[in-house]
Structure formats: C-alpha cells, structure tokens
Design a protein around this motif. Structure first.
Motif, PDB file in Angstrom:
ATOM      1  N   TYR A 158       0.827  -1.206   0.000  1.00  0.00           N
ATOM      2  CA  TYR A 158       0.000   0.000   0.000  1.00  0.00           C
ATOM      3  C   TYR A 158       0.864   1.260   0.000  1.00  0.00           C
ATOM      4  CZ  TYR A 158      -3.849  -3.173   1.080  1.00  0.00           C
ATOM      5  OH  TYR A 158      -4.774  -4.188   1.037  1.00  0.00           O
ATOM      6  N   VAL A 321      -6.606  -3.987  -4.761  1.00  0.00           N
ATOM      7  CA  VAL A 321      -6.009  -3.450  -3.542  1.00  0.00           C
ATOM      8  C   VAL A 321      -7.040  -2.752  -2.660  1.00  0.00           C
ATOM      9  CG1 VAL A 321      -4.431  -1.686  -2.664  1.00  0.00           C
ATOM     10  CG2 VAL A 321      -3.664  -3.273  -4.426  1.00  0.00           C
ATOM     11  N   ASP A 322      -7.946  -1.995  -3.279  1.00  0.00           N
ATOM     12  CA  ASP A 322      -8.904  -1.211  -2.498  1.00  0.00           C
ATOM     13  C   ASP A 322     -10.198  -1.951  -2.187  1.00  0.00           C
ATOM     14  OD1 ASP A 322      -7.182   0.955  -2.451  1.00  0.00           O
ATOM     15  OD2 ASP A 322      -7.935   1.755  -4.338  1.00  0.00           O
TER      16      ASP A 322
END
Length: 510
Positions: A158, A321-322
């Motif tokens: 991240y 990722v989100d």
C-alpha cells in the motif's frame, strides 16, 4: 494495518520459497555431474513430466503475463492476444525441436545453446561470443521480472515500500534463491507458484466482473458498447499493432521460444525425450489462464481510468487493492511475485551457466571451477539488470519484445546449423551480424513495427539471406567428423535409422 498484514503474508511465503529451494537440492550430490554444474544448471538431467511441465509453464507465465498482459489489455486490447498465439504455436514446434536438442546435448555432454554452437562448428570461442550476445538480449527480460516483482511488492505494501526498495528486494530474493538452489529448486517452487496462480486468477476471473459490473453480461455489454476499439486490430490508439504485426510477431516468437536459453534449460533438464513430447501436448492448456489478466486489464478501463505509460502495468492490482482484505491482497501478490521469481531465477541461472561453461572456462584458472564461476556471474548479471531497472525503465511488454527480436537472430546458427551440414561458420556469423545490426537499428530508432510488421522478422529475413548467400558463395568447410557427431537428430529418427541398419538402438541415451 493493511500494509503490515499484506507484507507479512508476502514475507512468510518468500521464506517458504527459499526453504523449498534449499529442500529441493538437499543431498543432491549424486547424478550426472556429482552435484556440479550439470546438477545446478539442468537438474542433473533427471526431471520428470510433472516438474518439467511446471518449470516450463513457470517460464511462460511470468510477471509479463500476470501484469504486462493486463497492462497491454488496458492500453491496446486485442493485440495482446499474440501472447496466446505464439506460446501455443511454440509448444507445437517444441514437440519436434525439444527432443532433438535434448538428444544432442545428452550425447555430447552439453548444458546449453552456447555449448551446442561451439560443438557444432568446432570453435570454443564461438560459444563465448554467443554467450555475450545472448546475455545482452536476456538482461532486459531479467529487468522485466525485477520491474514486475517490484511493482507487486510496492503495491501490496500500500505504498509503504517504495519502488526502488521493492526492486532491490526482488533482486536480492531471487539472486540468493538461484545461487543456492539451481534449476531443481526452481522446478519445486514452480509447483507452489502454479497452485497460487491458478487459484488467484480463477478467483479474480469471477470476483472482478461480479463485484464491479454485476456479472459478465453487463461487463461485456459495456465493453462492446463503450470500448469497441479495444476488441479489434490494431487496438486502441495509434499503436501500429495491426494484423500483419500480429501474424509476424506470433510466427517469429513461436520459432524463437524453442531456442530461448531458458527453454533449452528446461529441455535439457528432462530425464528423457518422451517427457518433452508429453510436455508439449499439455502446456497449451496452461495458456487458458492468459485470457484472465487480459480481460481484467480491459475491466480496469472502467474502474481505474487514466493510467498512462508504465502505470498500466498496475491495472490488475488497482482492481483488488482497495476492494479486497489485506491478507488476500498479500496472497495475490505472492502469486504474482512467484511469477517473477521462477522465470527470473531460470534466466539468471542460464546466463551464469553460459558464462561459466563457455566464457570463463576459456581462462585456465576457471576451467575446473565452472559452477563457482557461473554462480558469481548470476550475482553480476542480476546486479546489472537491477541497475538497468533504475536507469532505463520501460514497459513490460516492450522489454519482452526486445529480447525476443534479438534472440531470434540466433535461429539460423542454432536450428539451421544443427540440421543442415552445409551451413558454414562464415555464413552463420555473417548472417548473425547483419540480423543483430538490423534489429538494433530499428529498435533504437524507434521504428518497430516497421512497414506494419515486426522488425525482428525483417532482421531475421536479412540474416537468413546473408547466411545462405555467404554459405553458397564461399568454400565448403572441411570437417572430418561424421554427421552423427555434428548434427542433431530426434531420438525417434535415431531409432528408425538403427532399426534399418539391423542394430539395437540405444534408448534415452543409455
């Protein structure tokens, strides 16, 4: 917290990877080479069907496939399908070529293409020259894997780990792994990689369309309606990647992949030629996985629009990722990282083997220390590729194309030379010089594609024309060795010839 969880999962799997590599080579002091260069570089020529399948699938399914295919799907669309085309055709060519190269290398105790050309033309210095040239065209592929793994590490953290540090981590992990474990360790880790790749891509193929588009129907309908340009040649934008480019690139790469030093390392690691034939029949099934990142790249057009240049390589990870929990992001990151580590390890191993066997062995003090010399070269080659990653970054698919176009120029010297006795050293060398010169001219002047076709195939045409012209115009070379000593023959051909002569043929080199 997300960064800590994802990177912890990643770290655990990286430790497991190194441990698996060490376990693979524990106690391997028997077999061909006694734990020396042959054991390290070609697994003692003892790998069976399963290990050869996962190893060669691992070479084909790299970070380029996991990230670059998604990036090109995002940037262009349809032209990226050339990857599926050339790999499938290459496996068909490998069904014939693989057993030939395996039998030739086993008969003469060779461990790579540099050995083969040196033996074929009876010139040790030729192997050294080919090693230098092949290294120049393989370094971009190592750079590609470092870039791909660096992107993965930075993304799953991240942003906590910068790209520069992520590149270094990719270099350090892979270099340490390959120096210790060699080809056998790469084959063992390929099993872990394949399990994770199949599982994660299978999950993403279902998750992304359902989560973002409520199913495949709405997604495909929107893709056709709003992004139809991505579904036809030459794809989106002024790419120049039309039908002629697609055909010529697929043809060129399908021939080149069978003499790629890493592919040949896989061939030579097999315990017999039948392993390679079965492998060629089953490997195309693995290509079905390639459609997933391509499709996900086009899905990212709607979810994360606006990625430009090398950022498009992040298209797949931007989707997850989100929206996924950190632990699952870590697992997906591990699958992508192993898709870099396995092929990068084999590429570095092959470069080390070529130099240890064909270059440094010409120096008397290194002649008896070929394995140690090869391992030293692995570290140097990896460090050089890392330096190129920092100073000359490029998109993943472009790096792949440069490697293939350059390596294609070895086709006449390697394949034609091993099948046709008439080809002379002067002819092969003249063609190689012309072919490499043409490729470099087109690539460095940014004229690839040229006239709508792959620049590499134009260079290969010039290469072959010059090689044939010089061969026929010049004097015949005098080589007293019989054809069986100079040329490569498929094991089945040798069996048939022996049967006609009324002899009992040797089987599998025994």
């Amino acid at each position: 917290m997300n960064a800590a969880v994802a990177t912890s999962v990643f770290g655990v799997f990286m430790v497991a990877t190194v441990a698996l590599g060490l376990l693979a080579v524990r106690g391997r002091r028997g077999g061909e080479g006694g734990g020396g260069l042959a054991e390290w570089s070609v697994g003692g020529r003892s790998l069976g069907t399963v290990f050869i399948w996962v190893l060669m699938a691992g070479e084909g399914y790299t970070s380029f496939s996991y990230l670059g295919a998604a990036g090109w799907g995002y940037d262009y669309g349809a032209p990226v399908l050339y990857v599926v085309a050339y790999m499938s055709c290459g496996y068909a060519v490998g069904y014939v070529v693989g057993p030939m190269l395996w039998a030739y290398a086993r008969k003469h105790g060779l461990v790579g293409i540099t050995d083969m050309v040196a033996h074929r033309f009876g010139r040790p210095w030729l192997g050294a020259l080919v090693a230098v040239l092949a290294t120049a065209f393989l370094l971009p592929y190592i750079q590609l894997q470092i870039t791909g793994m660096g992107v993965v590490v930075s993304t799953i953290s991240y942003g906590a780990i910068s790209l520069n540090w992520a590149y270094f981590i990719a270099f350090a992990v892979t270099t340490g792994f390959v120096v210790v474990s060699g080809l056998r360790g790469s084959a063992w880790v390929s099993v872990l990689k394949d399990v994770l790749v199949i599982a994660t891509l299978g999950f993403l193929a279902i998750y992304v369309p359902v989560h973002y588009f409520d199913g495949y129907g709405p997604f495909l309908d929107r893709l056709v309606t709003e992004k139809g340009e991505w579904l036809t040649f030459p794809g989106h934008g002024d790419s120049g990647l039309g039908q002629a480019w697609f055909i010529t690139t697929s043809f060129l790469n399908s021939l080149t992949v069978v003499i790629f030093p890493t592919t040949v390392a896989g061939y030579l690691g097999a315990k017999n030629a039948d392993v390679l034939r079965r492998n060629a029949m089953w490997l195309p099934a693995y290509n079905v996985l390639l459609f997933v990142p391509m499709l996900l790249g086009m899905a990212a057009l709607f979810v994360v629009p606006g990625l430009v240049g090398a950022e498009s390589n992040l298209a797949l990870f931007k989707l997850v990722v989100d929206s996924l929990p950190a632990w699952s992001v870590g697992v997906i990151g591990v699958a992508a990282a192993l898709s870099s580590i396995v092929p990068m390890a084999v590429f570095m191993l092959v470069i080390g083997t070529m130099w240890g066997r064909s270059v440094l062995s010409l120096v008397p003090r290194w002649e008896r220390r070929q394995k140690g010399a090869a391992q030293l070269v692995v570290v140097v080659a990896g460090a050089l590729a890392l330096l190129l990653t920092y100073t000359a970054p490029n998109t993943l698919v472009r790096l792949s194309l440069i490697s293939y176009e350059g390596m294609a120029q070895l086709l006449p010297m390697v394949l034609l030379g091993l099948m046709w006795r008439r080809l002379t050293l002067l002819g092969a060398m003249s063609g190689l010089v012309v072919g490499v010169g043409v490729v470099c001219g087109f690539v460095f002047t940014e004229n690839d594609p040229v006239w709508g076709v792959n620049a590499g195939i134009v260079a290969l045409g010039a290469n072959l024309a010059v090689a044939l012209a010089v061969t026929y115009a010049g004097p015949r070379e005098r080589d007293e060795r019989p054809d069986d000593e100079v040329l490569a023959r498929d094991e089945l051909d040798a069996y048939a010839g022996a049967a006609e002569a009324g002899r009992s043929p040797a089987v599998n080199g025994r």
